[in-house]
Design a protein around this motif. Sequence first.
Motif, PDB file in Angstrom:
ATOM      1  N   PRO A  61       0.819  -1.219   0.000  1.00  0.00           N
ATOM      2  CA  PRO A  61       0.000   0.000   0.000  1.00  0.00           C
ATOM      3  C   PRO A  61       0.849   1.264   0.000  1.00  0.00           C
ATOM      4  CG  PRO A  61      -0.770  -1.564   1.659  1.00  0.00           C
ATOM      5  CD  PRO A  61       0.543  -2.083   1.156  1.00  0.00           C
ATOM      6  N   ALA A  62       0.302   2.344  -0.541  1.00  0.00           N
ATOM      7  CA  ALA A  62       1.031   3.610  -0.648  1.00  0.00           C
ATOM      8  C   ALA A  62       1.468   4.123   0.731  1.00  0.00           C
ATOM      9  CB  ALA A  62       0.166   4.651  -1.349  1.00  0.00           C
ATOM     10  N   LYS A  63       0.588   3.971   1.739  1.00  0.00           N
ATOM     11  CA  LYS A  63       0.934   4.434   3.082  1.00  0.00           C
ATOM     12  C   LYS A  63       2.129   3.669   3.640  1.00  0.00           C
ATOM     13  CE  LYS A  63      -3.570   6.217   4.568  1.00  0.00           C
ATOM     14  NZ  LYS A  63      -4.661   6.105   5.567  1.00  0.00           N
ATOM     15  N   GLN A  64       2.203   2.364   3.302  1.00  0.00           N
ATOM     16  CA  GLN A  64       3.340   1.567   3.766  1.00  0.00           C
ATOM     17  C   GLN A  64       4.628   2.004   3.076  1.00  0.00           C
ATOM     18  OE1 GLN A  64       3.745  -0.090   6.234  1.00  0.00           O
ATOM     19  NE2 GLN A  64       5.194  -1.774   5.990  1.00  0.00           N
ATOM     20  N   HIS A  65       4.538   2.395   1.807  1.00  0.00           N
ATOM     21  CA  HIS A  65       5.718   2.936   1.111  1.00  0.00           C
ATOM     22  C   HIS A  65       6.239   4.172   1.835  1.00  0.00           C
ATOM     23  CE1 HIS A  65       6.348   0.604  -2.573  1.00  0.00           C
ATOM     24  NE2 HIS A  65       5.042   0.425  -2.626  1.00  0.00           N
ATOM     25  N   LEU A  66       5.330   5.033   2.277  1.00  0.00           N
ATOM     26  CA  LEU A  66       5.732   6.241   2.992  1.00  0.00           C
ATOM     27  C   LEU A  66       6.373   5.898   4.330  1.00  0.00           C
ATOM     28  CD1 LEU A  66       2.657   8.573   2.304  1.00  0.00           C
ATOM     29  CD2 LEU A  66       4.959   8.761   1.324  1.00  0.00           C
ATOM     30  N   ARG A  67       5.799   4.904   5.015  1.00  0.00           N
ATOM     31  CA  ARG A  67       6.374   4.491   6.303  1.00  0.00           C
ATOM     32  C   ARG A  67       7.776   3.915   6.108  1.00  0.00           C
ATOM     33  NH1 ARG A  67       1.146   1.941   6.918  1.00  0.00           N
ATOM     34  NH2 ARG A  67      -0.236   3.204   8.207  1.00  0.00           N
ATOM     35  N   ASN A 173       6.832  -0.088  11.906  1.00  0.00           N
ATOM     36  CA  ASN A 173       6.444   0.095  10.504  1.00  0.00           C
ATOM     37  C   ASN A 173       6.637  -1.114   9.603  1.00  0.00           C
ATOM     38  OD1 ASN A 173       5.771   2.759  11.088  1.00  0.00           O
ATOM     39  ND2 ASN A 173       7.791   3.527  10.549  1.00  0.00           N
TER      40      ASN A 173
END
Length: 310
Positions: A61-67, A173
């Motif tokens: 997921p995109a949020k996990q990429h940011l994390r 994370n």
Amino acid sequence: MNTSTYIKLSLSAFFWGGSAIAGKIAMQTFSVSLVTMLRFSIAALALLVLYRRQIKAYAMPAKQHLRVAFTAFFGITACYYFYFGGLKLSSAFNAGIIEATIPCLTLFIATCSGKRERLTKVIGFLAAYIGVIYIVFEGKLENLLTIEYSVGDLLLLFSTFCFAIYNILVERNKRDTPNTLFMFYIFFYGSLLLLPWPVIDWMVAGNSMLLQPIEFDAIIAVLFMAMGGSVIAYLFFNQAISVVGAASASSFINLVPVITVFLSVAYLGEDISVSQWTGSLIIFIGVAVSNYEPKRERSSPTPMVSEQVE
């Protein structure tokens, strides 16, 4: 005893401990920024080749990429910006000794964030940092009072703080991301965030940065750090954890500063002062106290915490 597993753990410790020596050799030819960038971009590329199918098939997921990118900033970008800068100005001996305090510092930060820890861990942390201060100020009180210190050692100390924060972020994370893919994205985002550093150096230095003669030893040193210290060591260590558990595998990390110290004296021929040996002894005592577990607690499972691996 699984002999192959313990061989892998020993090799991981060797690659990590030897990376400080390789860094000193590489920086005789390449700039600090280029050494840092090359190490992790080559490591990311190697993992991409090895696990391209899994990486392509895994939809993160995109949020996990940011994390993960945020985690990589502390564990790769900031940590190694300070680490290689400090290694350039200080000795491999000091680098190995100072990085030995990372587990203590991680526990201290975890405690400050609300996690309860035994008193022995806190005492061990304080003792270890007394040793660090002793080394940084060369064992002289007048240096402490007059603020005379080694800039290189302070940069190495900042590096340990960054990696301790990285350890905490990994626990929060990583989530369900497979170990190998997580390391690929850590290396990828870490090297991507490092990109402005060599670009700025090139803009400042101009063509002189590219016209330096490239020594064969420097190329081997970079490959040693990228493939040995960043790919093989991590893969071997993660494989060992699945066999013997995190607690047993993590104990081998205590060999890393010992290997670095031995190689700095035996291979680089660094001159070690009495204050460095004294501070080292204080640090090792502090780490030992911090890692001490009463017998009744040793049977309980130990969560895996990432360690700095040079």
